[in-house]
Write a protein that holds these residues in place. Sequence first.
Motif, mmCIF file in Angstrom:
data_model
loop_
_atom_site.group_PDB
_atom_site.id
_atom_site.type_symbol
_atom_site.label_atom_id
_atom_site.label_comp_id
_atom_site.label_asym_id
_atom_site.label_seq_id
_atom_site.Cartn_x
_atom_site.Cartn_y
_atom_site.Cartn_z
ATOM 1 N N SER A 1 0.835 -1.203 0.000
ATOM 2 C CA SER A 1 0.000 0.000 0.000
ATOM 3 C C SER A 1 0.865 1.246 0.000
ATOM 4 O O SER A 1 1.914 1.292 0.629
ATOM 5 C CB SER A 1 -0.898 0.024 1.230
ATOM 6 N N THR A 2 0.382 2.237 -0.723
ATOM 7 C CA THR A 2 1.062 3.527 -0.804
ATOM 8 C C THR A 2 0.025 4.614 -0.564
ATOM 9 O O THR A 2 -1.086 4.528 -1.081
ATOM 10 C CB THR A 2 1.693 3.711 -2.202
ATOM 11 N N ALA A 3 0.393 5.617 0.222
ATOM 12 C CA ALA A 3 -0.520 6.730 0.472
ATOM 13 C C ALA A 3 0.032 7.983 -0.186
ATOM 14 O O ALA A 3 1.244 8.131 -0.341
ATOM 15 C CB ALA A 3 -0.684 6.955 1.970
ATOM 16 N N LYS A 4 -0.890 8.861 -0.584
ATOM 17 C CA LYS A 4 -0.479 10.135 -1.174
ATOM 18 C C LYS A 4 -0.889 11.252 -0.212
ATOM 19 O O LYS A 4 -2.068 11.420 0.095
ATOM 20 C CB LYS A 4 -1.176 10.309 -2.518
ATOM 21 N N ILE A 5 0.102 11.950 0.277
ATOM 22 C CA ILE A 5 -0.146 13.065 1.196
ATOM 23 C C ILE A 5 0.372 14.322 0.513
ATOM 24 O O ILE A 5 1.560 14.394 0.180
ATOM 25 C CB ILE A 5 0.558 12.838 2.556
ATOM 26 N N ILE B 1 -4.548 8.709 7.845
ATOM 27 C CA ILE B 1 -5.580 9.716 8.082
ATOM 28 C C ILE B 1 -5.257 11.010 7.346
ATOM 29 O O ILE B 1 -6.133 11.646 6.770
ATOM 30 C CB ILE B 1 -5.759 9.951 9.602
ATOM 31 N N ALA B 2 -3.976 11.375 7.345
ATOM 32 C CA ALA B 2 -3.573 12.611 6.668
ATOM 33 C C ALA B 2 -3.647 12.469 5.143
ATOM 34 O O ALA B 2 -3.689 13.469 4.425
ATOM 35 C CB ALA B 2 -2.162 12.989 7.089
ATOM 36 N N ALA B 3 -3.673 11.225 4.642
ATOM 37 C CA ALA B 3 -3.570 10.997 3.202
ATOM 38 C C ALA B 3 -4.812 11.461 2.448
ATOM 39 O O ALA B 3 -5.928 11.393 2.960
ATOM 40 C CB ALA B 3 -3.326 9.520 2.921
ATOM 41 N N ASP B 4 -4.574 11.950 1.227
ATOM 42 C CA ASP B 4 -5.682 12.297 0.341
ATOM 43 C C ASP B 4 -6.190 11.040 -0.348
ATOM 44 O O ASP B 4 -7.372 10.852 -0.551
ATOM 45 C CB ASP B 4 -5.205 13.284 -0.726
ATOM 46 N N ALA B 5 -5.256 10.196 -0.746
ATOM 47 C CA ALA B 5 -5.630 8.977 -1.453
ATOM 48 C C ALA B 5 -4.654 7.881 -1.076
ATOM 49 O O ALA B 5 -3.546 8.150 -0.610
ATOM 50 C CB ALA B 5 -5.593 9.212 -2.964
ATOM 51 N N ALA B 6 -5.090 6.644 -1.254
ATOM 52 C CA ALA B 6 -4.210 5.505 -0.988
ATOM 53 C C ALA B 6 -4.500 4.443 -2.034
ATOM 54 O O ALA B 6 -5.561 4.452 -2.666
ATOM 55 C CB ALA B 6 -4.453 4.953 0.411
ATOM 56 N N ILE B 7 -3.539 3.574 -2.229
ATOM 57 C CA ILE B 7 -3.740 2.519 -3.219
ATOM 58 C C ILE B 7 -3.021 1.262 -2.747
ATOM 59 O O ILE B 7 -1.963 1.345 -2.137
ATOM 60 C CB ILE B 7 -3.233 2.985 -4.609
ATOM 61 N N VAL C 1 -1.501 9.537 -13.824
ATOM 62 C CA VAL C 1 -1.020 8.307 -14.467
ATOM 63 C C VAL C 1 0.438 8.062 -14.077
ATOM 64 O O VAL C 1 0.841 6.939 -13.763
ATOM 65 C CB VAL C 1 -1.172 8.395 -16.002
ATOM 66 N N ASP C 2 1.247 9.132 -14.066
ATOM 67 C CA ASP C 2 2.663 8.980 -13.708
ATOM 68 C C ASP C 2 2.831 8.446 -12.290
ATOM 69 O O ASP C 2 3.693 7.604 -12.028
ATOM 70 C CB ASP C 2 3.393 10.329 -13.834
ATOM 71 N N GLU C 3 2.004 8.958 -11.378
ATOM 72 C CA GLU C 3 2.087 8.468 -9.995
ATOM 73 C C GLU C 3 1.748 6.986 -9.918
ATOM 74 O O GLU C 3 2.406 6.230 -9.207
ATOM 75 C CB GLU C 3 1.129 9.270 -9.097
ATOM 76 N N ILE C 4 0.725 6.585 -10.672
ATOM 77 C CA ILE C 4 0.318 5.168 -10.674
ATOM 78 C C ILE C 4 1.471 4.285 -11.154
ATOM 79 O O ILE C 4 1.784 3.263 -10.543
ATOM 80 C CB ILE C 4 -0.923 4.955 -11.582
ATOM 81 N N ILE C 5 2.115 4.699 -12.239
ATOM 82 C CA ILE C 5 3.225 3.900 -12.790
ATOM 83 C C ILE C 5 4.364 3.812 -11.764
ATOM 84 O O ILE C 5 4.933 2.745 -11.527
ATOM 85 C CB ILE C 5 3.746 4.514 -14.117
ATOM 86 N N GLN C 6 4.637 4.955 -11.127
ATOM 87 C CA GLN C 6 5.681 4.993 -10.094
ATOM 88 C C GLN C 6 5.336 4.030 -8.948
ATOM 89 O O GLN C 6 6.197 3.302 -8.456
ATOM 90 C CB GLN C 6 5.772 6.435 -9.576
ATOM 91 N N ILE C 7 4.057 4.025 -8.558
ATOM 92 C CA ILE C 7 3.606 3.155 -7.463
ATOM 93 C C ILE C 7 3.733 1.680 -7.848
ATOM 94 O O ILE C 7 4.165 0.856 -7.052
ATOM 95 C CB ILE C 7 2.151 3.506 -7.065
#
Lengths: 256, 268
Positions: free
Chosen positions: B197-201, B215-221, B244-250
């Motif tokens: 799992s990765t969170a985006k803050i 909790i602080a995260a805007d989105a997680a995957i 899309v770039d973030e998804i590929i990085q994740i």
Amino acid sequence: MPNKKGVEKLINKKGRRIDGRKFDELRPIKIDVGVLNKANGSAYIEWGKNKILVGVYGPREVHPRHLSKYDKALFRSRYHMAPFSVAERKSPAPSRREHELSKVIRECLEPTIFTELFPRTSIDVFIEVLQAEGGTRCAGITATSVALADAGIPIKDLVVACASGKIDGKIVLDLSDIEDQKGEADMPVAIIPRTGEITLLQMDGIFTQDEFEKALQISIEGCKKINAIQREAIKNKYLVEKASIEPEPEETVNEA
Amino acid sequence: MSENLGMVSKITQKRISELLKQDKRIDGRGLNDYRELKVEAGLIERAAGSALVTLGKTKVMVGVKIETGTPYPDTPDNGVLTVNVELVPLASPKFEPGPPKEDAIELARVVDRGIRESQALDLKKLCIVSGKKVFIIFVDIYALDFDGNLFDASTLASIAALKNAKMKDYVIKKDGELEYKANDISLPLQNYPVAISTAKIDDKLVVDPSLGEEIAADAAITVAIGKKGNICAIQKRKVGTFSVDEIIQIINLSKQKAKEIGAMFLKG
């Protein structure tokens, strides 16, 4: 629906899918706006054999009240399938799948809504799947966004969703029911077209990274095409209303 | 319909976000660092298989039980896999007694998808009499202490518990009844998916989010990675978006982390 046992291949020798589509071809999509009387906004979508009705209520008083938020509207969504929507009768009680879909649909649409404009209220979305043929969550999201616009709720952009997946080793757009069941992977994607942000991403099956990237790309292309249909549907409704406000005087004389 | 995550003060959330601007995390980790991970298998003797995963301060226990029953009509030749999550009230002030709510259902379904879609269990081998009798594998996930990232901890604990599971060897008699032998056999496992799992803050991506970060995260995957680095399940969560770039990085990072964790805990 084709007989399950009779289906051997999902793609024929000519490179066409069971329903005759090309790999990157969408099923026919039709959206009607403002189809319900009591709801503040509504939409009806036919996407292949999917038939889905969406009603939006709100901003309105929150019930139960303790759920209300002091700084923004509470956004809720309920995805529900009618008992007659699938081959075998589905119990009307919400299944685990429906609970999950209600959650992901809510999380997918909320980023586009200016909830901060309506503190202490709720915006409630009800998605009723009347007939399902694969891809109901994407159709539901696409129609809900249109219904939110119809309700006059300020949104940053329409959200549009479309799945892609892998069948017989090929990456294809917009999986039908049988392709989802028999195929190797299914990936629903929703985007905010104006910014290209991904607001829903789910996947199950098996993808290599290359396949994943290709599928994501064709989903986004598909979403853009569907976005044009959404916009057209809203425009059409607006035009009809404009005509009815200004009746031509000569006609009324003739009818009298 | 609350986010049901727990309680972390606003000031801590603000600190998390401020530190991230300098690529620092509140617990001193780097952006791509996983917390300390420990897997203990076989702690519950009554269960066919069990595992306790400790991920930082998060603890998840999984018990596997095996029964016989009837298969689903559309898959008469397959055993049945059932994944259930209990967010027990002792694990967090936000967990309440009662039937599983949205969060628990989503968690169970994402773990289920990781196991099912990677074909971790060879369900065909769990068929006893086609259409009549199969083995049902219950994977019960128990969150014991919640400090973030239940998705990864639950998936790892489930696979570890399935790997740990033993059942009595058997022969199928003519009438479809089972005759058990003295020796034990393992479950037919053929893939060991790992969920990352990765969170985006704000605009930063952090792997293995702690409770405060979740909790602080805007989105997680959450991305489940199986054999050969194949992607077998994805679930984007929370109100927020990814480019899309973030998804590929994740995906790239998840593949790398899954390989490390798989090599450490699930091989051999």
